[in-house]
Design a protein around this motif. Structure first.
Motif, PDB file in Angstrom:
ATOM      1  N   GLN B 207       0.770  -1.248   0.348  1.00 25.87           N
ATOM      2  CA  GLN B 207       0.000   0.219   0.146  1.00 25.87           C
ATOM      3  C   GLN B 207       1.061   1.095   0.093  1.00 25.87           C
ATOM      4  OE1 GLN B 207      -1.398  -2.578   1.818  1.00 25.87           O
ATOM      5  NE2 GLN B 207      -2.245  -3.565   0.370  1.00 25.87           N
ATOM      6  N   GLN B 208       1.676   0.660   0.946  1.00 30.20           N
ATOM      7  CA  GLN B 208       2.856   2.370   0.637  1.00 30.20           C
ATOM      8  C   GLN B 208       3.717   2.521  -0.860  1.00 30.20           C
ATOM      9  OE1 GLN B 208       7.169   1.854   2.521  1.00 30.20           O
ATOM     10  NE2 GLN B 208       6.093   3.629   4.120  1.00 30.20           N
ATOM     11  N   ALA B 209       3.715   1.461  -1.077  1.00 29.76           N
ATOM     12  CA  ALA B 209       4.248   1.338  -2.675  1.00 29.76           C
ATOM     13  C   ALA B 209       3.453   2.395  -3.200  1.00 29.76           C
ATOM     14  CB  ALA B 209       4.511   0.114  -3.633  1.00 29.76           C
ATOM     15  N   GLY B 210       2.144   1.796  -3.762  1.00 28.65           N
ATOM     16  CA  GLY B 210       1.143   1.900  -4.024  1.00 28.65           C
ATOM     17  C   GLY B 210       0.896   3.788  -3.583  1.00 28.65           C
ATOM     18  N   ARG B 211       0.469   4.147  -2.334  1.00 32.42           N
ATOM     19  CA  ARG B 211       0.299   5.619  -1.927  1.00 32.42           C
ATOM     20  C   ARG B 211       1.512   6.418  -2.253  1.00 32.42           C
ATOM     21  NH1 ARG B 211      -1.153   3.291   2.928  1.00 32.42           N
ATOM     22  NH2 ARG B 211       0.456   3.328   3.829  1.00 32.42           N
ATOM     23  N   ILE B 212       2.894   6.679  -2.619  1.00 36.50           N
ATOM     24  CA  ILE B 212       3.755   7.168  -2.417  1.00 36.50           C
ATOM     25  C   ILE B 212       5.008   7.462  -4.002  1.00 36.50           C
ATOM     26  CG2 ILE B 212       4.107   7.453  -0.501  1.00 36.50           C
ATOM     27  CD1 ILE B 212       6.627   6.024  -0.053  1.00 36.50           C
ATOM     28  N   SER B 213       4.540   6.473  -4.519  1.00 36.35           N
ATOM     29  CA  SER B 213       5.694   6.312  -5.699  1.00 36.35           C
ATOM     30  C   SER B 213       4.714   6.560  -7.067  1.00 36.35           C
ATOM     31  CB  SER B 213       5.962   4.606  -5.650  1.00 36.35           C
ATOM     32  OG  SER B 213       5.170   4.127  -6.229  1.00 36.35           O
ATOM     33  N   ASP B 214       5.211   6.891  -7.824  1.00 34.79           N
ATOM     34  CA  ASP B 214       5.049   7.086  -9.601  1.00 34.79           C
ATOM     35  C   ASP B 214       4.923   5.841  -9.929  1.00 34.79           C
ATOM     36  OD1 ASP B 214       4.755  10.120  -9.322  1.00 34.79           O
ATOM     37  OD2 ASP B 214       6.781   9.779  -8.502  1.00 34.79           O
ATOM     38  N   LYS B 215       7.174   5.864 -10.033  1.00 33.28           N
ATOM     39  CA  LYS B 215       7.094   3.923 -10.527  1.00 33.28           C
ATOM     40  C   LYS B 215       7.125   3.208  -9.966  1.00 33.28           C
ATOM     41  CE  LYS B 215       8.117   4.881 -14.852  1.00 33.28           C
ATOM     42  NZ  LYS B 215       9.264   5.249 -15.828  1.00 33.28           N
ATOM     43  N   THR B 216       6.504   2.046 -10.053  1.00 25.23           N
ATOM     44  CA  THR B 216       7.621   0.424  -9.758  1.00 25.23           C
ATOM     45  C   THR B 216       8.359  -0.554 -10.259  1.00 25.23           C
ATOM     46  OG1 THR B 216       5.394   1.120  -7.584  1.00 25.23           O
ATOM     47  CG2 THR B 216       6.443  -0.796  -8.171  1.00 25.23           C
ATOM     48  N   ALA B 217       8.769  -0.921  -9.339  1.00 23.33           N
ATOM     49  CA  ALA B 217       9.606  -2.049 -10.090  1.00 23.33           C
ATOM     50  C   ALA B 217       9.303  -3.308  -9.396  1.00 23.33           C
ATOM     51  CB  ALA B 217      11.242  -1.778  -9.874  1.00 23.33           C
ATOM     52  N   PHE B 218       9.229  -4.451  -9.924  1.00 19.37           N
ATOM     53  CA  PHE B 218       8.759  -5.543  -9.348  1.00 19.37           C
ATOM     54  C   PHE B 218       9.977  -6.076  -9.439  1.00 19.37           C
ATOM     55  CE2 PHE B 218       6.781  -9.603  -9.210  1.00 19.37           C
ATOM     56  CZ  PHE B 218       7.405  -9.793  -7.918  1.00 19.37           C
ATOM     57  N   PHE B 219      11.067  -7.215  -8.127  1.00 18.15           N
ATOM     58  CA  PHE B 219      12.104  -7.409  -8.584  1.00 18.15           C
ATOM     59  C   PHE B 219      11.727  -8.819  -7.938  1.00 18.15           C
ATOM     60  CE2 PHE B 219      15.784  -5.277  -8.900  1.00 18.15           C
ATOM     61  CZ  PHE B 219      15.352  -4.119  -9.150  1.00 18.15           C
ATOM     62  N   LEU B 220      12.246  -9.800  -8.300  1.00 17.03           N
ATOM     63  CA  LEU B 220      11.445 -11.593  -8.731  1.00 17.03           C
ATOM     64  C   LEU B 220      13.222 -12.138  -9.071  1.00 17.03           C
ATOM     65  CD1 LEU B 220       9.806 -13.651  -7.097  1.00 17.03           C
ATOM     66  CD2 LEU B 220       9.163 -13.564  -9.784  1.00 17.03           C
ATOM     67  N   ASN B 221      13.510 -13.106  -7.737  1.00 14.88           N
ATOM     68  CA  ASN B 221      14.487 -14.122  -7.914  1.00 14.88           C
ATOM     69  C   ASN B 221      15.675 -13.001  -8.880  1.00 14.88           C
ATOM     70  OD1 ASN B 221      13.501 -15.710  -7.199  1.00 14.88           O
ATOM     71  ND2 ASN B 221      12.662 -16.336  -8.907  1.00 14.88           N
ATOM     72  N   GLY B 222      16.302 -11.856  -8.588  1.00 21.25           N
ATOM     73  CA  GLY B 222      17.335 -10.361  -9.043  1.00 21.25           C
ATOM     74  C   GLY B 222      17.161 -10.365 -10.244  1.00 21.25           C
ATOM     75  N   TYR B 223      16.066 -10.594 -10.554  1.00 17.10           N
ATOM     76  CA  TYR B 223      15.564 -10.249 -12.092  1.00 17.10           C
ATOM     77  C   TYR B 223      14.255  -9.353 -11.676  1.00 17.10           C
ATOM     78  CZ  TYR B 223      17.453 -14.272 -14.068  1.00 17.10           C
ATOM     79  OH  TYR B 223      18.411 -14.940 -15.280  1.00 17.10           O
ATOM     80  N   ILE B 224      14.489  -7.829 -13.296  1.00 17.39           N
ATOM     81  CA  ILE B 224      13.045  -7.008 -12.700  1.00 17.39           C
ATOM     82  C   ILE B 224      11.646  -7.946 -13.323  1.00 17.39           C
ATOM     83  CG2 ILE B 224      12.212  -5.212 -13.577  1.00 17.39           C
ATOM     84  CD1 ILE B 224      14.181  -3.427 -13.243  1.00 17.39           C
TER      85      ILE B 224
END
Lengths: 197, 251
Positions: B207-224
């Motif tokens: 929720q914090q990421a959703g509230r405050i950011s303009d862009k979001t990167a989702f990392f998984l196992n060292g990859y974007i």
């Protein structure tokens, strides 16, 4: 709620066709339950949003539900409209056979059931197909309008009932549009885009 | 929107373990970029590459480039002290120095050569204002910083970062040790600060990421796995893995 609304339009049309005051009153009395259910479902969606804070497809599914229950409530109102016309025209001989209006209702009701199934199944392709059937209702609407106009132009004593029949046809046409709106929200729920069907 | 930092084909190894795989990312100026993902996905490792904090770990090997101001910060001739002045960092747990509130803020500017008392006074007040802490501490500015509450200490650390007037502020889970009221204050600050700074934030709080950011990167196992506007990531993610993660279905 879907079942109650389906029953309302079905019984409403039945009352109109058979000019049954008793059936019509059942539909009118049942509308409170549909309205209450709209409020209850809206509250449940709000609680889900507040407590679960859903995102992505879960969020879209709930947003779609909120929009769909509004459409259902309006379709329920149309059931009441049919019923009220039945009471209004009670005892009158219809100026034309009541064939096309029940056909419109039948097509619309099948669309309604299928659209709610498409929502549950998250099937946007089915929603597109269901919405396309609205064309049949629109065609029947134009046919009824032409036919009623012919009758009332030939005999001005039929104007009063003719206007009521035109209004009924208009309710049917709107019924189809509401179902089409439900289909658009099914597509939104699955694809995250607003379709204009 | 101009690009503040450009990451190109970044790989990072801890010894034999490859922690980051081919990371490419453009971090835009005056925007908040959130890094999300399950524990061990590489997001903290990645944020630490942006001001070369991983240099302190012997077994780390980095390939690829991070361009800042058109220069690769991993170029051997790059001035790391200057880099960390321009790209500051706030950590998960507040870590004030065992000195007064004033000296905590003045520490950085002094190291960078600012000795004039009047200038430092202005800078300390400005930084504390920026971190929304001035009103709470202005009457006890010479008191020990360790006497502040956890939330105040974290804002002090932010003020300390801002005192050296950076371009970019990196935040590694800055609110995970804070109560909801202190968290809300930091979130409000992030929103206000992006007018003047570029912010990159690691958070476990969706929720914090959703509230405050303009862009979001989702990392998984060292990859974007996915990088996009926060609106798109939270409303209509492309990847089913992103969807499952942000919906709380794994991680």
């Amino acid at each position: 709620m879907g079942l109650l609304v389906e029953e309302a339009v079905k019984k409403g049309m039945e009352a109109f066709k058979e000019q049954s005051r008793e059936t019509a009153q059942t539909v009118i009395d049942g509308d409170d339950m549909i309205n209450n259910m709209e409020d209850e479902l809206c509250d449940q969606c709000a609680i889900l949003l507040a407590k679960e804070q859903p995102v992505a497809s879960d969020l879209r599914h709930i947003l779609a539900a909120i929009k769909i229950i509004t459409q259902l409530e309006r379709i329920g109102d149309h059931g009441v409209h049919f019923a009220k016309k039945a009471i209004l025209l009670e005892g009158e001989t219809y100026i034309k056979p009541i064939v096309d209006l029940p056909r419109m209702e039948e097509i619309g009701r099948k669309m309604l059931i299928d659209s709610l199934n498409a929502y549950v199944e998250r099937d946007s392709e089915a929603a597109e197909e269901i919405a396309s059937r609205d064309r049949m209702i629109d065609d029947l609407y134009m046919q009824v309008v032409r036919e009623v106009l012919t009758y009332i132009m030939a005999d001005s004593t039929k104007i009063s009932q003719g206007v009521e029949l035109l209004t009924m046809a208009r309710y049917m046409e709107r019924f189809g549009d509401h179902v089409k709106n439900i289909c658009e929200w099914v597509i939104f729920s699955e694809r995250g885009e607003h379709a204009d069907l | 929107m101009s690009i503040m930092i450009e990451v190109k084909n970044l790989d990072l190894h801890y010894g034999d373990f490859k922690a980051l795989h081919g990371i490419n990312m453009e971090i835009e100026e005056n925007q908040v970029t959130a890094l999300i993902g399950p524990s061990g996905c590489g997001k903290s490792t990645f944020i630490r590459t942006i001001n070369r904090m991983n240099d302190l770990i012997d077994s780390v090997k980095i390939d690829g480039e991070i361009l800042y101001g058109g220069e690769n910060i991993y170029d051997q001739r790059y001035d790391v002290i200057e880099l960390r002045k321009r790209i500051g960092m706030v950590f998960q747990k507040p870590n004030p120095f065992p000195m007064s509130i004033y000296d905590n803020i003045a520490y950085g500017p002094r190291i960078h050569g600012k000795k004039n008392k009047a200038e430092l006074d202005i800078l300390v007040e400005k930084s504390l204002h920026h971190a929304a802490l001035w009103e709470e501490v202005k009457d006890r500015i010479q008191s020990p910083a360790l006497g502040l509450s956890g939330g105040q200490q974290q804002r002090l650390c932010l003020a300390r970062t801002l005192a050296v007037e950076p371009d970019v502020v990196l935040m590694d889970e800055p609110t995970s040790a804070l109560d909801p009221v202190s968290t809300a204050k930091i979130e409000d600050l992030v929103h206000d600060l992006k007018k003047d700074y570029t912010i990159v934030i690691v958070t476990h709080n969706m929720q914090q990421a959703g509230r405050i950011s303009d862009k979001t990167a989702f990392f998984l196992n060292g990859y974007i796995e996915e990088f996009g506007t926060t609106d798109q990531i939270f409303f209509n993610p492309v990847s089913s893995k992103t969807e499952a993660y942000i919906s709380g279905k794994f991680g």
